[in-house]
Scaffold this active site. Structure first.
Site, short mmCIF file in Angstrom:
data_model
loop_
_atom_site.label_atom_id
_atom_site.label_comp_id
_atom_site.label_asym_id
_atom_site.label_seq_id
_atom_site.Cartn_x
_atom_site.Cartn_y
_atom_site.Cartn_z
N GLU A 181 2.28 6.45 -7.01
CA GLU A 181 1.21 7.40 -7.51
C GLU A 181 1.65 8.83 -7.19
OE1 GLU A 181 -2.67 6.30 -5.95
OE2 GLU A 181 -1.93 3.86 -6.00
N TYR A 199 0.69 -1.21 0.07
CA TYR A 199 0.10 0.08 0.25
C TYR A 199 1.01 1.32 -0.04
CZ TYR A 199 -4.80 1.65 0.58
OH TYR A 199 -6.15 2.12 0.37
#
Lengths: 229, 308
Positions: free
Chosen positions: A158, A151
């Site tokens: 990102e 994660y």
């Protein structure tokens, strides 16, 4: 005509919420198994040719179906939560990576694609096996443990990608609308991307700790069960 | 006279929170709430939900003890509704915001637009008209809140005021920014478009007000009675023949008028979002009417005649 053994009736809507505990009907299960197998395969393809852009776009966009699954009720997750997650992935795939050619060769893209790939292979196999009531503990463990690393890895990739896209967006005015115009509307995509990055600050911890709590519930319980046996 | 004993348990933990003895049989739930409040001062009556069943519906303040399906020792379950705020307070706050915020943009207060535009006025007359319409709309709402509406509930959860104000104030600022912008583009079809839009806007404002008055007159002061609304002598209320919640229908019409008048996309967005919310409310209200009244007119739709 309709087999009474099926979990659903004609007036499905009212019953769905009560029957959710027993899971989707046979037809929906078959469909979901096919969906999840295809998704597993798709993501394996992505893994094999790791930065095959077309495959990523196709299968990530296909995930929009998952919002539909929740909306229709064959999957018990919340539409809002799922919608949120899928839309943010689709946004990164199309509105950032695809749209800004210059960032496509960045290492940050590789970072989040790897994170998504590993996560999705595990997640879709998890769903496939669960639907068939034959879930190996390893898959369950992987699903609720690897996120601890994947994660943050994905989020880092990102954010770095969005950050890399900023100067190009500003220079070209991509997806931006300026005044004056006859709709009396304006939109600055550059500012929007910055706000998106900022929004990770309140949102990511909530999602991360939600997964942590799920982990305790799912894996903690399993440990208790195995102790009893 | 036989007195009742009342025990109040927490709906979630089933802990015994309060025991009242020698309660009059004709005591109301409202009075019981006041008594409960005395022993637990942090739970004022407005935030108490008292029910017969832990997962059941809340009892009404007007319900009378001896008419409830309880023995002489009545057991009630309590749920905390959270901090409450009065409806009037919420309405006044959420409507005063747009009124003042829009005016700030209209007068081009510093730090919004480039400094050379500070305290200047727009050269387009439609911008002045839009300001008058927008201001009129919110002044009307404020006055209706103070003098017209008769609220069923006194309070709502406190968090609603933050949610509601963000919505109203946020959209007001967004719309006002563009309409009063130095680079504002007036409507394509000019005076014709603005005139038509103004007529629609005014018509719907009068309509909306007429409905509010009609609804007020259904309900005697201080009461919470619910009756089926019917058309009155006022032609603006004849829409009750086709629609359950014409106040929302007229509200939609007003904002459509304002959208056409200003030709501003953010106004269109505001209109759409408002329409979605009002449709949800109208459907709920329509459903309650159908449930409560056997003889509810079948021709009526919730918000749009024949359509929705």
């Amino acid at each position: 005509m309709a087999a009474p053994a099926m979990g659903t009736s004609r007036t499905a809507q009212n019953d769905v919420s009560q029957r959710r505990k027993k899971g989707p009907g046979a037809l929906a299960t078959a469909y979901l198994v096919i969906y999840n197998v295809v998704m597993t395969a798709g993501w394996l393809v992505i893994a094999v040719g790791l930065v095959r852009a077309e495959a990523l776009k196709f299968f990530q966009t296909g995930a929009l179906l998952e919002i539909l699954h929740c909306a229709v009720g064959i999957v018990p997750s919340s539409v809002v939560l799922t919608g949120f997650q899928v839309m943010s992935r689709v946004f990164l795939t199309w509105a950032v990576t695809h749209s800004v050619r210059e960032v496509q060769n960045e290492d940050s893209v590789l970072l989040f694609v790897i994170a998504w790939t590993v996560t999705e292979i595990i997640r879709y196999s998890f769903y496939t096996f669960s639907l068939l009531n034959h879930l190996p503990y390893l898959i369950k463990w992987a699903r609720y443990t690897l996120f601890i690393v994947l994660y943050p890895m994905g989020v880092t990739g990102e954010l770095l990608t969005i950050y890399a896209a900023l100067p190009y967006v500003q220079k070209t005015g991509l997806y931006s609308v300026t005044l004056p115009n006859k709709y009396n509307f304006s939109f600055d995509y550059h500012t929007f991307l910055i706000l998106t990055m900022v929004s990770y600050i309140p949102i990511f911890p909530q999602l991360y700790f939600h997964m942590m709590r799920q982990r305790k519930k799912v894996l903690g319980h399993a440990e208790d069960c195995s102790k009893i046996e | 006279m036989k007195h009742y004993e009342v025990e109040i348990l927490d709906a979630k933990t089933k802990d015994k929170l309060c025991f009242l003895d020698k309660v009059e049989p004709n005591a109301t739930i409202g009075e019981i709430k006041s008594m409960f409040h005395k022993s637990h001062p942090q739970w004022y009556p407005a935030r108490q939900s008292i029910r017969l069943d832990p997962k059941g519906k809340s009892l009404k303040d007007e319900d009378i003890l001896q008419q409830l399906p309880v023995g002489t020792t009545a057991t009630f379950y309590f749920r905390d509704l959270g901090a409450q705020i009065s409806w009037v307070t919420v309405f006044l706050t959420e409507y005063a915001g747009p009124l003042l915020i829009y005016l700030m943009f209209y007068f081009r207060v510093p730090f919004i637009y480039a400094p050379k535009y500070d305290f200047t006025t727009s050269k387009h007359w439609v911008v002045h008209l839009a300001c008058m319409c927008h201001s009129f709309h919110y002044v009307k709402r404020l006055l209706e809140t103070l003098f017209v509406h008769r609220f069923s509930h006194g309070t709502m959860p406190l968090r609603n005021i933050f949610k509601n104000c963000t919505y109203y104030w946020g959209f007001a600022a967004w719309m006002a920014y563009y309409i009063n912008h130095p680079l504002y583009t007036p409507p394509i079809y000019g005076e014709q478009q603005v005139r038509m839009a103004l007529i629609i806007f005014l018509f719907c404002q009068i309509g909306n007000f007429s409905i509010h008055i009609a609804l007020r007159n259904l309900r005697p002061p201080g009461s919470k009675t619910r009756k089926i609304p019917y058309p009155t002598k006022n032609p603006f209320t004849w829409i009750f023949l086709l629609v359950s919640c014409p106040n929302y229908t007229y509200e939609l019409g007003s904002w459509l008028g304002f959208t056409v008048m200003t030709q501003c996309l953010p106004v269109a967005f505001f209109t759409i979002v408002g329409f979605v919310q009002m449709t949800v409310w109208a459907k709920g209200k329509h459903r309650s009417y159908l449930k409560e009244f056997r003889d509810y007119p079948p021709l009526r739709s919730p918000i749009l005649p024949f359509v929705l």
